[in-house]
Design an enzyme around this catalytic site. Structure first.
Site, PDB file in Angstrom:
ATOM      1  N   CYS A 387      -5.571   2.248  -2.943  1.00  0.00           N
ATOM      2  CA  CYS A 387      -4.308   2.857  -3.362  1.00  0.00           C
ATOM      3  C   CYS A 387      -3.921   2.446  -4.788  1.00  0.00           C
ATOM      4  O   CYS A 387      -4.519   2.915  -5.737  1.00  0.00           O
ATOM      5  CB  CYS A 387      -3.226   2.523  -2.330  1.00  0.00           C
ATOM      6  N   HIS A 521      -5.392   4.195   2.702  1.00  0.00           N
ATOM      7  CA  HIS A 521      -5.441   2.816   3.232  1.00  0.00           C
ATOM      8  C   HIS A 521      -6.415   2.742   4.413  1.00  0.00           C
ATOM      9  O   HIS A 521      -5.992   2.843   5.571  1.00  0.00           O
ATOM     10  CB  HIS A 521      -4.041   2.389   3.688  1.00  0.00           C
ATOM     11  N   GLU A 523      -7.744   0.259   5.668  1.00  0.00           N
ATOM     12  CA  GLU A 523      -7.514  -0.934   6.509  1.00  0.00           C
ATOM     13  C   GLU A 523      -6.657  -0.610   7.738  1.00  0.00           C
ATOM     14  O   GLU A 523      -6.720  -1.301   8.743  1.00  0.00           O
ATOM     15  CB  GLU A 523      -6.874  -2.058   5.682  1.00  0.00           C
TER      16      GLU A 523
HETATM   17  N1  GLN Z   1       2.755   2.367  -6.197  1.00  0.00           N
HETATM   18  C1  GLN Z   1       1.711   3.309  -6.012  1.00  0.00           C
HETATM   19  C2  GLN Z   1       2.216   4.665  -5.609  1.00  0.00           C
HETATM   20  O1  GLN Z   1       3.307   4.820  -5.138  1.00  0.00           O
HETATM   21  C3  GLN Z   1       0.695   2.817  -4.991  1.00  0.00           C
HETATM   22  C4  GLN Z   1       1.243   2.680  -3.618  1.00  0.00           C
HETATM   23  C5  GLN Z   1       0.388   1.850  -2.709  1.00  0.00           C
HETATM   24  O2  GLN Z   1      -0.462   1.083  -3.153  1.00  0.00           O
HETATM   25  N2  GLN Z   1       0.611   1.936  -1.432  1.00  0.00           N
HETATM   26  O3  GLN Z   1       1.493   5.624  -5.740  1.00  0.00           O
END
Ligand code: GLN
Length: 549
Positions: A387, A521, A523
Site C-alpha cells: 500500500c 493488503h 496480509e
Molecule cells: N496513505 C495512503 C493512502 O491513503 C496509503 C494507505 C495505506 O497504506 N493503507 O493511499
C-alpha cells in the site's frame, strides 16, 4: 426474533473482566476453531462499545491495526484473529460499535419510525443491539459474540443488558456466557489471587448475567483447590473454570484450551454429545512446525508505528505464516523509519535477509522508508512493499532513477510532481464511486475486495498461479498511471491493474531478484492453514538471500 427461533444457532457471549488486554479476541477465535474441529459451523462477531462508528479514523496507537473485510468494513483487529483461526470470512454484519447503533437509532427517530415514543437506551438501543446480534444468521451451529471492553465500563452496559435479554428470550439452552478474567500472581505471597475474579463475576451478576464458564488467564497452573474456590464463590461448575496459561505462540492456544476441556464443556452446556474428542491435527501440525523450524530468517519491517506492534498485527502473522509454509522461523526486526533517517539504511538493514515497507499514513518517517527502499533495490535484497510502501517505492524510482527530485504524493503537499494522487473516481461492482478533497474521512477510502488482473509473464502471476486475483484495499491515494512509461524506462513495471485498466495495483522490478509492491493488503487474507502466496514466496526469497549473508 421469530426468525431466529426457527434457526438452530446457539449463542456464546464472551465478556472480559478485571483488566483489559486479556486476549478475549484470541480466546473467542480459539474456541470457534476447536468447535469447528468437532465439525460445527461457526460465526464470530465483535461488539465494540466505543462511540466511534468504526476504528477507521482512530490512530493506530489508539486501537492497533484496522482490519478490513471483503465487503469493505473497517473493523477491530479481533476480526483478523477470527478469520485467521476459523477461516470464515468476516462480514459487515459481524462488527458493530455504539457509534453504528446510535446512528441507526437516530436515523429511525428522524424518519418517524418510533411513532412518537420517547427514545431510551432500554429498549431502543438495546433492541438495536439485539437485532444486530440475531441478524444475518443462516445455518451456523454457534455464533460467538465478543463484547469489547471490561465489565463495569459505562459504554458496555447496554450490551450486557442486550445479551442478558437474548439469553432470556432464547432460553439458556441456546445461550452461554463465558467470562475471561485474570488471576494475578503475587510473588511476595507466592499465590494466584482469585478476589478480582470474584468481584468481576459479582459485577456481571449485578447486570443479571450468571457466567457459565470462566476462562482464567494465569501465568502458572491454577491449583485445584483454587479452582474449587472460584467455582463455589462464582456459582460455576468446577470443571467450567478453565485455565488459560500464557502461551509462547498464539497458535498453541486452541490446543491448550481443548486440552483443558473447554470445547467438551461447551458441548455439555448445550446438551451436545461430547464423547468424541475434537480432531485437532491441523493445529498440532502448525505447532510442530513452529517448534521445530529448519532455520531462522531475519526480515526487517520499516514502519512508523513500530512502538505498538498491534498496529501491524496481520502483517506479523502473515510473515509467520510465510515462515510456516517454508518450515522456517521468521524473526521480524521492527525498524522505526525515523531511525533510518537518522542513522542511514545500512545501519539497520545490513543484518536482515529481506525488507518490507508496510502501509501507512502521513509524511512523518517517509524519507526513512524511501532510504530503506533504495537500499533494498541497490543491494538486491528481497523487498515487499504494501500500500503506502508501494507508493513510496514508486516515488523512490522516480526520484533516484528518473531524476524527478520533486516526485511525491498529494497526500503531503499539492506542490509535488504528483506521482501519487488522490483517487476521486473508481468503479465498485459496476457503480462509480466519487470522492472529493474535502469530503468526510470516515469510511470513504477505497475499501474491501477488488479484482486485479495480472500480466501473464509477471512474477506475481507465477506466484499466485493465476492472472485474476481479488485482494482487500484501504487507501485514498493511488499511483498515477500517467507515469507508467517513465517508470517502465527505469526498470519498474506495472504488472497488475484493476479490470478497467485504470488503477495500478502491483509493480515489480524484473532487474531485481524479488522486488514487488502491491496497493492492497495481502496480509489481511493470510491464514496459518492457507499462507498467502506473496508471503510464502517473499519468505522463500529471504531464506535464499540468508544463504548469501
Ligand atoms: N496513505 C495512503 C493512502 O491513503 C496509503 C494507505 C495505506 O497504506 N493503507 O493511499
Amino acid at each position: 426474533m421469530t426468525d431466529i427461533l426457527n434457526k438452530k444457532a446457539k449463542f456464546i457471549f464472551i465478556t472480559g473482566g478485571v483488566v483489559s488486554s486479556l486476549g478475549k479476541g484470541l480466546a473467542s477465535a480459539s474456541l470457534a476453531s476447536i468447535l469447528q474441529c468437532r465439525g460445527f459451523k461457526v460465526r464470530l462477531r465483535k461488539l465494540d462499545p466505543y462511540l466511534n462508528v468504526d476504528p477507521g479514523t482512530m490512530s493506530p496507537y489508539q486501537h492497533g491495526e484496522v482490519y478490513v473485510t471483503d465487503d469493505g468494513t473497517e473493523a477491530d483487529l479481533d476480526l483478523g484473529h477470527y478469520e485467521r483461526f476459523s477461516g470464515v470470512p468476516a462480514k459487515r454484519t459481524d462488527s458493530i460499535t455504539t457509534g453504528k447503533i446510535y446512528q441507526r437509532v437516530i436515523d429511525k427517530e428522524r424518519h418517524g419510525d418510533y411513532l412518537g415514543a420517547t427514545i431510551q437506551v432500554v429498549p431502543h438501543v438495546t433492541n438495536e443491539i439485539k437485532d444486530f446480534i440475531l441478524s444475518d444468521i443462516s445455518d451456523e451451529d454457534f455464533v460467538l459474540c465478543e463484547i469489547g471492553g471490561t465489565v463495569g465500563d459505562i459504554e458496555g452496559q447496554p450490551y450486557l443488558e442486550a445479551i442478558r435479554q437474548i439469553a432470556y428470550d432464547l432460553g439458556r439452552e441456546r445461550a452461554m456466557f463465558i467470562h475471561v478474567t485474570l488471576l494475578p500472581y503475587i510473588p511476595t505471597a507466592g499465590e494466584l489471587k482469585t478476589k478480582p475474579t470474584q468481584h468481576s463475576v459479582k459485577k456481571l451478576q449485578e447486570y443479571g448475567i450468571q457466567p457459565d464458564m470462566l476462562l482464567c488467564r494465569s501465568c502458572c497452573e491454577i491449583p485445584q483447590n483454587e479452582k474449587r474456590k472460584i467455582a463455589l464463590f462464582c456459582n460455576i461448575r468446577e470443571e467450567n473454570v478453565i485455565t488459560a496459561l500464557d502461551a509462547s505462540s498464539i497458535y498453541q492456544v486452541p490446543l491448550a484450551y481443548s486440552h483443558e476441556g473447554m470445547d467438551a464443556q461447551v458441548c455439555k452446556h448445550f446438551g451436545i454429545d461430547n464423547s468424541q474428542p475434537a480432531d485437532l491435527s491441523k493445529w498440532q501440525h502448525i505447532v510442530d512446525v513452529l517448534a521445530h523450524p529448519e532455520g531462522t530468517v531475519h526480515i526487517a519491517v520499516v514502519g512508523k508505528y513500530v512502538q505498538l506492534l498491534e498496529a501491524y498485527k496481520s502483517l506479523g502473522e502473515a510473515l509467520t505464516h510465510g515462515g510456516i509454509a517454508n518450515k522456517y522461523k521468521v524473526k521480524v526486526k521492527w525498524v522505526d523509519s525515523e531511525d533510518v533517517e537518522k542513522d542511514g539504511a545500512a545501519a539497520h538493514l545490513h543484518d536482515v535477509s529481506a525488507v518490507l515497507v508496510p502501509g501507512g499514513f502521513g509524511q512523518r518517517g517517509t524519507n526513512g522508508k524511501i532510504m530503506a527502499i533504495e537500499y533494498a533495490r541497490e543491494h538486491n535484497v528481497p523487498f515487499l512493499a504494501i500500500c503506502f510502501g508501494m507508493q513510496m517505492a514508486v516515488i523512490e524510482t522516480m526520484r533516484h532513477l528518473a531524476g524527478v527530485q520533486n516526485a511525491g504524493t498529494t497526500e503531503f503537499s499539492p506542490d509535488c510532481e504528483p506521482v501519487v494522487g488522490l483517487m476521486t473516481e473508481w468503479d465498485k461492482d459496476g457503480a462509480k464511486q466519487i470522492r472529493h478533497k474535502d469530503g468526510d474521512l470516515g469510511g470513504t477510502m477505497r475499501l474491501g475486495a477488488y479484482e486485479c488482473c495480472l500480466s501473464p509473464d509477471s512474477k506475481v502471476a507465477q506466484i499466485y498461479g493465476s492472472q485474476k486475483i481479488s485482494e482487500r484495499h484501504r487507501h485514498r491515494y493511488e499511483v498515477n498511471l500517467a507515469y507508467e512509461k517513465v517508470l517502465n524506462e527505469n526498470g519498474m513495471v506495472v504488472v497488475g491493474k484493476s479490470p478497467d485498466g485504470k488503477l495500478p495495483e502491483i509493480i515489480e522490478r524484473p532487474d531485481h531478484p524479488w522486488f514487488i509492491g502491491v496497493q492492497f493488503h495481502p496480509e489481511l487474507k493470510s491464514k496459518p492453514f492457507a499462507p498467502h502466496p506473496l508471503f510464502v514466496s517473499f519468505v522463500a526469497a529471504a531464506i535464499k538471500q540468508s544463504r548469501l549473508l
